[in-house]
Enzyme design. Structure first.
Site, PDB file in Angstrom:
ATOM      1  N   LYS A 110       0.676  -1.089   0.069  1.00  0.00           N
ATOM      2  CA  LYS A 110       0.086   0.076  -0.007  1.00  0.00           C
ATOM      3  C   LYS A 110       0.878   1.206   0.020  1.00  0.00           C
ATOM      4  CE  LYS A 110      -2.224  -1.073   3.796  1.00  0.00           C
ATOM      5  NZ  LYS A 110      -1.657  -2.511   4.192  1.00  0.00           N
ATOM      6  N   ARG A 164     -10.467   0.287   8.156  1.00  0.00           N
ATOM      7  CA  ARG A 164     -10.057  -1.070   7.985  1.00  0.00           C
ATOM      8  C   ARG A 164     -11.080  -1.693   9.499  1.00  0.00           C
ATOM      9  NH1 ARG A 164      -3.862  -2.052   9.271  1.00  0.00           N
ATOM     10  NH2 ARG A 164      -3.517  -0.138   8.581  1.00  0.00           N
ATOM     11  N   ARG A 178      12.001  -5.244   5.843  1.00  0.00           N
ATOM     12  CA  ARG A 178      11.621  -3.841   5.564  1.00  0.00           C
ATOM     13  C   ARG A 178      12.325  -3.140   6.379  1.00  0.00           C
ATOM     14  NH1 ARG A 178       5.552  -1.945   5.580  1.00  0.00           N
ATOM     15  NH2 ARG A 178       5.528  -3.362   7.747  1.00  0.00           N
ATOM     16  N   ARG A 229      10.671  -1.778  12.122  1.00  0.00           N
ATOM     17  CA  ARG A 229       9.233  -1.400  12.658  1.00  0.00           C
ATOM     18  C   ARG A 229       9.012  -2.424  13.772  1.00  0.00           C
ATOM     19  NH1 ARG A 229       4.304   0.007   8.311  1.00  0.00           N
ATOM     20  NH2 ARG A 229       3.438  -1.355   9.889  1.00  0.00           N
ATOM     21  N   ARG A 232      -1.196  -9.376  13.040  1.00  0.00           N
ATOM     22  CA  ARG A 232      -1.641  -8.341  12.164  1.00  0.00           C
ATOM     23  C   ARG A 232      -2.473  -8.792  10.842  1.00  0.00           C
ATOM     24  NH1 ARG A 232       3.704  -5.796  10.782  1.00  0.00           N
ATOM     25  NH2 ARG A 232       2.448  -4.407   9.152  1.00  0.00           N
TER      26      ARG A 232
END
Ligand code: G5P
Ligand code: MG
Length: 219
Positions: free
Chosen positions: A19, A93, A127, A160, A171
């Site tokens: 996203k 969401r 990431r 993160r 998640r």
């Protein structure tokens, strides 16, 4: 000549589906303002605001922040970009969030990124982000020029907190349980478009073509 109506878009998809990466390309190409709920929450955490302190424990566990907290925060931010075309990322969401947003803004389009869960898990553990700007890297897909360093500022990159493998699973579960009904909500409104694939570079041309029919290109 009548002014063109403002364009209201939402990008959805499971954690790590791209996203943020695709939003960055949309912003660059079509000049929409981008509001990412996770990014906004992480800024609040860094600044130790009341919302940030409240949100941290939910985010670190891979759970969703309470609906009323995130809804208030996002609607407040949207007021500041009311006069621009915008792209929401990560909000709404849950069903109640979608209903609250709908009371104030009606979306023109909802783009859902459909990326298999196995692909996603691998991406999130590689990431790295620049905490100041939210710029996102990936050691395989789009590595920084110097390992561990932000290309633009030269500052250190971090991982993160919620990209730990066990948190990623929570998640993904929250997405399955709470976000699927939101997709249904928009499907019924006839504004949901699904873009499927395992690589952002292959999904992006389809998103680009779709938006190109609706918006002028900047570059
Ligand atoms: P966030 O911040 O909204 P998520 O979990 O929805 O977090 P996330 O993790 O930010 O989504 P993304 O934006 O979909 O993922 O993906 P991305 O960052 O662009 O890409 C992921 C990685 O893959 C990057 O390293 C990228 O470079 C790489 N990549 C991209 N494309 C490719 C590719 O083709 N190949 C490869 N190899 N790599 C690629 O939300 C965080 C938390 O905030 C709270 C919740 O606690 C949530 O868990 N929150 C909310 N709570 C309640 N309600 C809401 N509305 C909330 N919004 C946020
Ligand atoms: Mg993101």
């Amino acid at each position: 000549m009548a002014a063109r109506p403002l364009f209201r878009a939402l990008i959805m998809g499971p954690p790590g589906s791209g996203k943020g990466t695709i939003s960055e390309r949309i912003v660059k190409t079509f000049g929409l303002k981008h509001l990412a709920s996770g990014e906004l929450l992480r800024t609040n955490i860094r600044q130790e605001t009341e919302v940030g302190l409240l949100a941290k424990s939910f985010i670190d566990e891979g759970n969703l922040v309470p609906d009323d907290v995130i809804t208030r925060l996002i609607l407040h931010e949207l007021k500041n970009i009311d006069q621009y075309n915008w792209l929401l990322d990560g909000f709404p969401r849950t069903g109640p969030q979608a209903e609250e947003l709908h009371k104030v803004y009606q979306l023109d389009t909802v783009m859902k990124l459909n990326v298999p869960f196995d692909t996603i898990k691998e991406r999130l553990t590689s990431r790295w982000i620049h905490p100041g700007s939210g710029r996102v890297y990936n050691t395989i897909f789009n590595p920084p020029k110097v390992a561990g360093i932000d290309d633009l500022t030269g500052e250190h990159l971090i991982q993160r907190e919620d990209d730990k493998p066990e948190t990623v699973i929570s998640r993904l579960q929250a997405y399955e349980d709470l976000t699927q009904p939101v997709l249904e909500y928009y499907r019924k409104q006839g504004i949901l478009l699904v873009f499927s694939g395992t690589e952002t570079n292959k999904i992006w041309p389809h998103v680009h073509n779709f938006l190109n029919k609706k918006l002028p290109v900047l570059c």
